[in-house]
Design a protein around this motif. Structure first.
Motif, short mmCIF file in Angstrom:
data_model
loop_
_atom_site.label_atom_id
_atom_site.label_comp_id
_atom_site.label_asym_id
_atom_site.label_seq_id
_atom_site.Cartn_x
_atom_site.Cartn_y
_atom_site.Cartn_z
N ALA A 219 1.08 4.20 -2.92
CA ALA A 219 0.93 5.63 -2.64
C ALA A 219 2.12 6.43 -3.16
N SER B 237 -7.52 15.06 -1.07
CA SER B 237 -8.34 14.28 -0.15
C SER B 237 -9.81 14.29 -0.54
N GLU C 55 0.82 -1.20 0.00
CA GLU C 55 0.00 0.00 0.00
C GLU C 55 0.86 1.26 0.00
N ILE D 103 -4.30 8.05 6.83
CA ILE D 103 -5.02 6.80 7.07
C ILE D 103 -4.25 5.89 8.02
N SER E 107 -10.19 12.27 -4.21
CA SER E 107 -9.55 10.97 -4.42
C SER E 107 -10.45 9.80 -4.07
N ASN F 242 -4.75 6.77 -3.15
CA ASN F 242 -4.11 7.36 -1.97
C ASN F 242 -2.70 7.81 -2.31
N HIS G 249 -10.16 8.14 -1.38
CA HIS G 249 -9.38 7.34 -0.43
C HIS G 249 -9.47 5.84 -0.76
N ARG H 115 -7.88 2.52 -1.32
CA ARG H 115 -6.58 1.95 -0.95
C ARG H 115 -5.90 1.33 -2.16
N LEU I 158 -2.18 11.24 1.95
CA LEU I 158 -3.41 10.55 2.34
C LEU I 158 -3.07 9.24 3.05
N TYR I 159 -2.05 8.55 2.57
CA TYR I 159 -1.64 7.30 3.22
C TYR I 159 -1.15 7.55 4.64
#
Length: 288
Positions: free
Chosen positions: A64, A221, A60, A240, A224, A232, A226, A228, A236-237
C-alpha cells in the motif's frame, strides 16, 4: 471621567476581547485538530515501537505504501507541467472563454470525491462508455493502477494552478517579453526568467498536491476495487485494517498520513518564512 481614564478602559476592554478570541481559537484547534492527531500517534505506539514497525513492515502495508508513492511520483510531474502551462495561459493571455476555464479549476473542489470515482467508473468500467474498448485491447484502467492515477490527477491538478496564478498575474510578463525580444528560446525563457519568479509558489503547490495525492480516499476507493496488495493505497489499507479489527496496523499507517500532514505544514511554514525573508532582503537592498 477624564479622557485618559476612558482610553484606559477602552484599551482594557479591547485586550480582554483580544485574549478571549485567542483563547477560543486555541481551544477550538486543541479539541478539533490537536487532540485527534495526538490520539492517532498514541494508539499507533501504544503497543510498543516493535509492533508498530512490524505493522508498517507487513507485506500488505508495504504494498500500500509503495503504491501510494508510485501514484504520487506519476501525478506530481504531470501536475507540475499542466499547472505551469495552465497558469501561464490564464495569467498572461486574454482570450474568449478565459473566465469559463478559470471557473473549471474549482470543479474538482466542488464535486464529491466519491462522485469523481463514480464518473470515471462509468467512463472506463466494463460497461462504461469506452471501458470495454480498452479491455478488448488488453488495457485495464478500472480496478488497476491507471484509474487510481487518473482520479488522483483530477482531484489534485488545481492545487498547483491555483498556487501559481496569483503570483504570475501580480508579477506580469514584461520580463518574458524582454527576453523574447533579446532572442531567448522557449526553454531558456522558462528556466532563466519565469521559473525563478514562480519557484516559491510552485513548490508550495507541489507540497499541497503531494499531500492530497497521498491522502486521497473517496475517489480512489470507488475505482480501485480494493484488491489486496495491488490496488490498496494507504488510506484504503487503513480502512480495511480497521474494519477487520487490525487496529495496530490501521493506526500505524494512519500515523504515517498524519506525519505527512505535519511535514506538509512544516514545509509550508518554512517556505513562507523563506519567501518573507527574500522580500525583506529585496526591499532592504532597494532602499539602501
Amino acid at each position: 471621567m477624564n479622557n485618559s481614564t476612558i482610553r484606559s478602559k477602552t484599551r482594557e476592554k479591547a485586550n480582554w476581547q483580544k485574549w478571549s478570541l485567542i483563547a477560543l481559537g486555541f481551544l477550538f484547534f486543541a479539541v478539533i485538530l490537536l487532540a485527534p492527531l495526538f490520539t492517532v500517534f498514541y494508539y499507533a505506539l501504544a503497543q510498543g515501537f516493535t509492533l508498530f514497525m512490524q505493522a508498517i513492515g507487513s507485506e500488505e502495508a508495504l504494498a500500500a505504501i509503495w503504491l501510494t508513492v508510485k501514484v504520487a511520483l506519476i501525478v506530481l510531474p504531470v501536475n507540475m507541467f499542466i499547472g505551469v502551462v495552465m497558469a501561464w495561459t490564464i495569467a498572461y493571455f486574454n482570450f474568449k472563454g478565459k473566465a469559463f476555464l478559470t471557473a473549471l479549476l474549482d470543479l474538482p473542489f466542488s464535486i464529491s470525491p466519491v462522485v469523481v470515482g463514480l464518473m470515471f467508473l462509468l467512463l472506463f468500467g466494463l460497461d462504461g462508455l469506452v471501458g470495454k474498448w480498452f479491455i478488448d485491447h488488453g488495457f485495464r484502467i478500472v480496478f488497476a493502477m491507471p484509474s487510481i492515477v487518473i482520479v488522483t490527477l483530477f482531484v489534485t491538478f488545481p492545487l498547483i494552478v491555483k498556487s501559481l496564478i496569483p503570483t504570475m498575474t501580480a508579477q506580469g510578463n514584461s520580463e518574458e517579453q524582454a527576453a523574447l525580444i533579446l532572442g531567448a528560446n522557449t526553454w531558456t525563457l522558462f528556466f532563466t526568467v519565469t521559473l525563478p519568479k514562480i519557484k516559491w509558489a510552485l513548490i508550495y503547490g507541489v507540497i499541497l498536491s503531494n499531500a492530497r495525492a497521498m491522502g486521497e480516499f473517496g475517489a480512489v476507493s470507488v475505482v480501485s476495487g480494493h484488491i489486496r496488495g495491488l490496488t490498496n493505497t494507504i488510506p484504503l489499507y487503513v480502512e480495511i485494517s480497521y474494519n477487520e479489527y487490525q487496529f495496530i496496523a490501521a493506526f500505524a499507517c494512519a500515523s504515517l498520513l498524519a506525519a505527512l500532514a505535519l511535514l506538509t505544514l512544516g514545509c509550508q511554514t518554512l517556505l513562507g518564512r523563506l519567501q518573507q525573508r527574500k522580500v525583506e532582503k529585496s526591499l532592504h537592498s532597494r532602499t539602501a
